[in-house]
Design a protein around this motif. Structure first.
Motif, mmCIF file in Angstrom:
data_model
loop_
_atom_site.group_PDB
_atom_site.id
_atom_site.type_symbol
_atom_site.label_atom_id
_atom_site.label_comp_id
_atom_site.label_asym_id
_atom_site.label_seq_id
_atom_site.Cartn_x
_atom_site.Cartn_y
_atom_site.Cartn_z
ATOM 1 N N HIS A 1 -7.777 -0.890 -14.080
ATOM 2 C CA HIS A 1 -8.596 0.247 -13.601
ATOM 3 C C HIS A 1 -9.699 -0.125 -12.624
ATOM 4 O O HIS A 1 -9.440 -0.559 -11.522
ATOM 5 C CB HIS A 1 -9.200 1.014 -14.796
ATOM 6 C CG HIS A 1 -8.158 1.581 -15.706
ATOM 7 N ND1 HIS A 1 -7.144 2.393 -15.260
ATOM 8 C CD2 HIS A 1 -7.948 1.424 -17.039
ATOM 9 C CE1 HIS A 1 -6.351 2.729 -16.263
ATOM 10 N NE2 HIS A 1 -6.807 2.143 -17.362
ATOM 11 N N ASP A 2 -10.950 0.035 -13.082
ATOM 12 C CA ASP A 2 -12.109 -0.137 -12.200
ATOM 13 C C ASP A 2 -12.245 -1.576 -11.715
ATOM 14 O O ASP A 2 -12.954 -1.843 -10.760
ATOM 15 C CB ASP A 2 -13.408 0.242 -12.950
ATOM 16 C CG ASP A 2 -13.255 1.572 -13.671
ATOM 17 O OD1 ASP A 2 -12.367 2.350 -13.247
ATOM 18 O OD2 ASP A 2 -13.994 1.825 -14.648
ATOM 19 N N ARG A 3 -11.589 -2.500 -12.407
ATOM 20 C CA ARG A 3 -11.746 -3.898 -12.030
ATOM 21 C C ARG A 3 -10.828 -4.273 -10.865
ATOM 22 O O ARG A 3 -11.000 -5.322 -10.255
ATOM 23 C CB ARG A 3 -11.442 -4.802 -13.230
ATOM 24 C CG ARG A 3 -12.435 -4.594 -14.361
ATOM 25 C CD ARG A 3 -11.940 -5.130 -15.698
ATOM 26 N NE ARG A 3 -11.752 -6.568 -15.696
ATOM 27 C CZ ARG A 3 -10.581 -7.174 -15.858
ATOM 28 N NH1 ARG A 3 -9.484 -6.451 -16.025
ATOM 29 N NH2 ARG A 3 -10.487 -8.485 -15.861
ATOM 30 N N ILE A 4 -9.867 -3.388 -10.539
ATOM 31 C CA ILE A 4 -8.881 -3.755 -9.518
ATOM 32 C C ILE A 4 -9.538 -4.111 -8.190
ATOM 33 O O ILE A 4 -9.253 -5.153 -7.609
ATOM 34 C CB ILE A 4 -7.812 -2.645 -9.333
ATOM 35 C CG1 ILE A 4 -6.940 -2.580 -10.601
ATOM 36 C CG2 ILE A 4 -6.948 -2.905 -8.100
ATOM 37 C CD1 ILE A 4 -5.859 -1.518 -10.594
ATOM 38 N N ARG A 5 -10.464 -3.266 -7.725
ATOM 39 C CA ARG A 5 -11.103 -3.535 -6.433
ATOM 40 C C ARG A 5 -11.889 -4.844 -6.464
ATOM 41 O O ARG A 5 -11.847 -5.639 -5.530
ATOM 42 C CB ARG A 5 -12.045 -2.383 -6.048
ATOM 43 C CG ARG A 5 -11.309 -1.145 -5.577
ATOM 44 C CD ARG A 5 -12.275 -0.186 -4.895
ATOM 45 N NE ARG A 5 -11.613 1.013 -4.455
ATOM 46 C CZ ARG A 5 -11.457 2.104 -5.221
ATOM 47 N NH1 ARG A 5 -11.906 2.100 -6.467
ATOM 48 N NH2 ARG A 5 -10.843 3.163 -4.750
ATOM 49 N N MET A 6 -12.573 -5.048 -7.584
ATOM 50 C CA MET A 6 -13.378 -6.255 -7.749
ATOM 51 C C MET A 6 -12.489 -7.512 -7.716
ATOM 52 O O MET A 6 -12.779 -8.492 -7.041
ATOM 53 C CB MET A 6 -14.098 -6.137 -9.103
ATOM 54 C CG MET A 6 -15.051 -7.234 -9.442
ATOM 55 S SD MET A 6 -15.918 -6.762 -10.977
ATOM 56 C CE MET A 6 -14.641 -7.038 -12.223
ATOM 57 N N ILE A 7 -11.370 -7.445 -8.442
ATOM 58 C CA ILE A 7 -10.437 -8.580 -8.475
ATOM 59 C C ILE A 7 -9.848 -8.802 -7.079
ATOM 60 O O ILE A 7 -9.766 -9.930 -6.586
ATOM 61 C CB ILE A 7 -9.302 -8.330 -9.510
ATOM 62 C CG1 ILE A 7 -9.894 -8.280 -10.935
ATOM 63 C CG2 ILE A 7 -8.220 -9.402 -9.418
ATOM 64 C CD1 ILE A 7 -8.931 -7.792 -12.017
#
Length: 259
Positions: free
Chosen positions: A153-159
């Motif tokens: 989810h929200d971590r995709i962009r960060m990763i």
């Protein structure tokens, strides 16, 4: 462009996975050369491990066979060294953090660089803990491949922002293995990655048929296929090379038809 990204330079990439040492290191070596010949764009070699948490039964059994046959990390490095004399296709080790720590992280990454392993995929190291490996990967110029799943989810962009080489998009939850249905969430995941960074995305877990592969590359840059190939190896043992070659050729053709 680094070596890993070259795999995606000629259209959609086909990335086969095999467990190194199953049924033997000699056969693994032949398989790598043959798969490269049949158009594999990047080859993933699994380092056999006694507790492969992300793997389904097919790959667990392959790990057991390889370990019983005496495959060790040192022997795999020697094998890669031999392959590199005649074959230039990008290669990645898929392993777990335990074998790397046990071997010695610095020594492991140094050997990757010296033998010609371009990247490592370590499914049990979450993004938040990648600093345990990252400094050593950077030091020896080995890409640490990031994995994302539908639950990221929200971590995709960060990763994605910090990803190297390509992003490994896990198509479904649970362990590896052949699946009938692959979720449509993958397209969403790829979109989120691309918004954050211009980096290739390859989809893995569960893909086995040319139809599935062709469908997946409609919204990604490549597909990763493991269990379906490892099954062929299991079925034919020492005689598996021509059968795997034929399968790789068929899958490569399927992804190439998609622009």
């Amino acid at each position: 462009m680094n070596k890993v990204q070259q795999a995606f330079a000629n259209g959609k990439a086909f990335i086969p996975f095999i467990t190194a040492g199953d049924p033997s290191l000699e056969i693994t070596e032949q398989l790598v050369l043959k798969m490269a010949e049949e158009g594999a764009d990047l080859i993933e070699l699994g380092i056999p491990f006694s507790d492969p948490v992300a793997e389904g039964l097919v790959i667990q059994r392959a790990d057991e066979r390889a370990l019983a046959g005496g495959a060790t990390t040192d022997k795999l490095f020697d094998m890669v060294r031999r392959i590199r004399k005649v074959c230039n296709v990008p290669m990645a080790f898929m392993t777990y953090v335990n074998p790397i720590f046990t071997y010695g992280t610095d020594r492991f990454m140094k050997n990757c660089q010296e033998t010609g392993i371009d990247a490592v995929i370590v499914p049990d190291v979450p993004f938040e803990e990648k600093e345990e490996l990252m400094p050593f990967c950077s030091k020896y110029n080995v890409d640490l491949i990031s994995l994302i799943a539908p639950t990221s989810h929200d971590r995709i962009r960060m990763i994605a922002r910090e990803a190297q080489g390509f992003v490994y998009c896990v198509s479904s939850m649970g362990v590896t293995g052949v699946r009938q249905e692959i979720s449509s969430e993958v397209g969403e995941m790829v979109k989120l990655v691309k918004e954050a960074k211009d980096i290739p995305c390859a989809i893995g877990f569960g893909i086995s048929s040319p139809e599935q592969a062709a469908k997946m590359v409609q919204f990604s840059d490549g597909v990763i296929v493991g269990s379906a190939i490892v099954k062929i190896v299991e079925q034919y043992g020492v005689d598996c090379v021509p059968y795997v070659a034929e399968y790789v050729q068929m899958m490569k053709k399927a992804v190439q038809t998609v622009k």
